[in-house]
Scaffold this motif. Structure first.
Motif, short mmCIF file in Angstrom:
data_model
loop_
_atom_site.label_atom_id
_atom_site.label_comp_id
_atom_site.label_asym_id
_atom_site.label_seq_id
_atom_site.Cartn_x
_atom_site.Cartn_y
_atom_site.Cartn_z
N GLU A 19 2.08 1.79 -3.58
CA GLU A 19 0.99 2.33 -4.40
C GLU A 19 0.78 3.82 -4.10
O GLU A 19 0.64 4.64 -5.02
CB GLU A 19 -0.30 1.55 -4.12
CG GLU A 19 -1.48 2.00 -4.93
CD GLU A 19 -2.74 1.19 -4.60
OE1 GLU A 19 -3.83 1.76 -4.77
OE2 GLU A 19 -2.64 0.02 -4.19
N TYR A 20 0.78 4.16 -2.82
CA TYR A 20 0.64 5.56 -2.42
C TYR A 20 1.79 6.40 -2.99
O TYR A 20 1.57 7.46 -3.58
CB TYR A 20 0.61 5.67 -0.89
CG TYR A 20 0.94 7.04 -0.39
CD1 TYR A 20 -0.04 8.04 -0.39
CD2 TYR A 20 2.21 7.36 0.05
CE1 TYR A 20 0.27 9.33 0.05
CE2 TYR A 20 2.53 8.64 0.48
CZ TYR A 20 1.55 9.61 0.48
OH TYR A 20 1.86 10.88 0.90
N TYR A 80 0.83 -1.21 0.00
CA TYR A 80 0.00 0.00 0.00
C TYR A 80 0.86 1.26 0.00
O TYR A 80 0.50 2.26 -0.61
CB TYR A 80 -0.96 0.01 1.19
CG TYR A 80 -1.99 -1.09 1.12
CD1 TYR A 80 -2.69 -1.34 -0.06
CD2 TYR A 80 -2.26 -1.89 2.21
CE1 TYR A 80 -3.63 -2.35 -0.14
CE2 TYR A 80 -3.20 -2.90 2.14
CZ TYR A 80 -3.87 -3.13 0.97
OH TYR A 80 -4.80 -4.14 0.89
N GLN A 103 3.81 5.96 -5.47
CA GLN A 103 3.82 6.09 -6.92
C GLN A 103 2.78 7.07 -7.43
O GLN A 103 2.89 7.59 -8.53
CB GLN A 103 3.64 4.72 -7.58
CG GLN A 103 4.85 3.83 -7.40
CD GLN A 103 4.64 2.41 -7.88
OE1 GLN A 103 3.51 1.92 -7.96
NE2 GLN A 103 5.73 1.73 -8.19
N ASN A 104 1.77 7.34 -6.62
CA ASN A 104 0.68 8.21 -7.05
C ASN A 104 0.58 9.52 -6.25
O ASN A 104 -0.29 10.33 -6.53
CB ASN A 104 -0.65 7.47 -6.95
CG ASN A 104 -0.68 6.28 -7.89
OD1 ASN A 104 -0.53 6.43 -9.09
ND2 ASN A 104 -0.85 5.09 -7.33
N ALA A 105 1.44 9.72 -5.27
CA ALA A 105 1.35 10.90 -4.40
C ALA A 105 1.67 12.17 -5.17
O ALA A 105 2.63 12.22 -5.94
CB ALA A 105 2.30 10.74 -3.22
N THR A 106 0.86 13.19 -4.95
CA THR A 106 1.09 14.49 -5.59
C THR A 106 1.17 15.60 -4.54
O THR A 106 1.29 16.76 -4.90
CB THR A 106 -0.03 14.81 -6.59
OG1 THR A 106 -1.28 14.79 -5.90
CG2 THR A 106 -0.04 13.81 -7.74
N THR A 107 1.13 15.26 -3.29
CA THR A 107 1.15 16.25 -2.21
C THR A 107 2.53 16.88 -2.07
O THR A 107 3.54 16.29 -2.46
CB THR A 107 0.71 15.60 -0.89
OG1 THR A 107 0.73 16.59 0.13
CG2 THR A 107 1.62 14.47 -0.49
#
Length: 114
Positions: free
Chosen positions: A67-68, A64, A70-74
């Motif tokens: 996955e987070y 998890y 690889q997709n984090a934009t913060t």
């Protein structure tokens, strides 16, 4: 002498990790998840608002977290902050490498036991 290195100069040491299982298991996020997907990783710690008391730790299974990540934009994403290891859950990581003989000195060995 003779090797070109001087005291106080940085050096690059090649080959210390050759043969480590980590070379295969840690080579990519996908490989890490394949072997350690269910392993809990500490990714954040919330300090108490009052500054007193114990903080709250956020742990995520490796799959998890990857996955987070690889997709984090913060602007301030979570990252793995592993200061402690849980017996029985993180043991396999320690089998993936060994301390090179070059670094076999352990200052804890020189600390008197009380």
């Amino acid at each position: 002498g003779g090797d070109g290195a001087s005291v106080g100069e940085p050096v690059i040491i090649d080959g210390l990790a050759d043969g480590w299982r980590a070379q295969e298991r840690w080579c990519s996020a996908e490989e890490f998840v394949k072997h350690y997907g269910d392993m809990p990783l500490k990714v954040h710690e919330l300090v108490s608002v009052s500054g007193m008391g114990k903080g709250t730790e956020l742990w995520l299974p490796a799959r998890y977290y990857v996955e987070y990540a690889q997709n984090a934009t913060t602007d301030a994403p979570f990252y793995v902050f592993q200061k402690k290891f849980i017996e029985g859950q993180h043991d396999e990581l320690f089998k993936d490498y060994e301390r090179p003989a070059l670094f076999s000195d352990d200052l804890w060995d020189l600390t008197p036991r009380l």
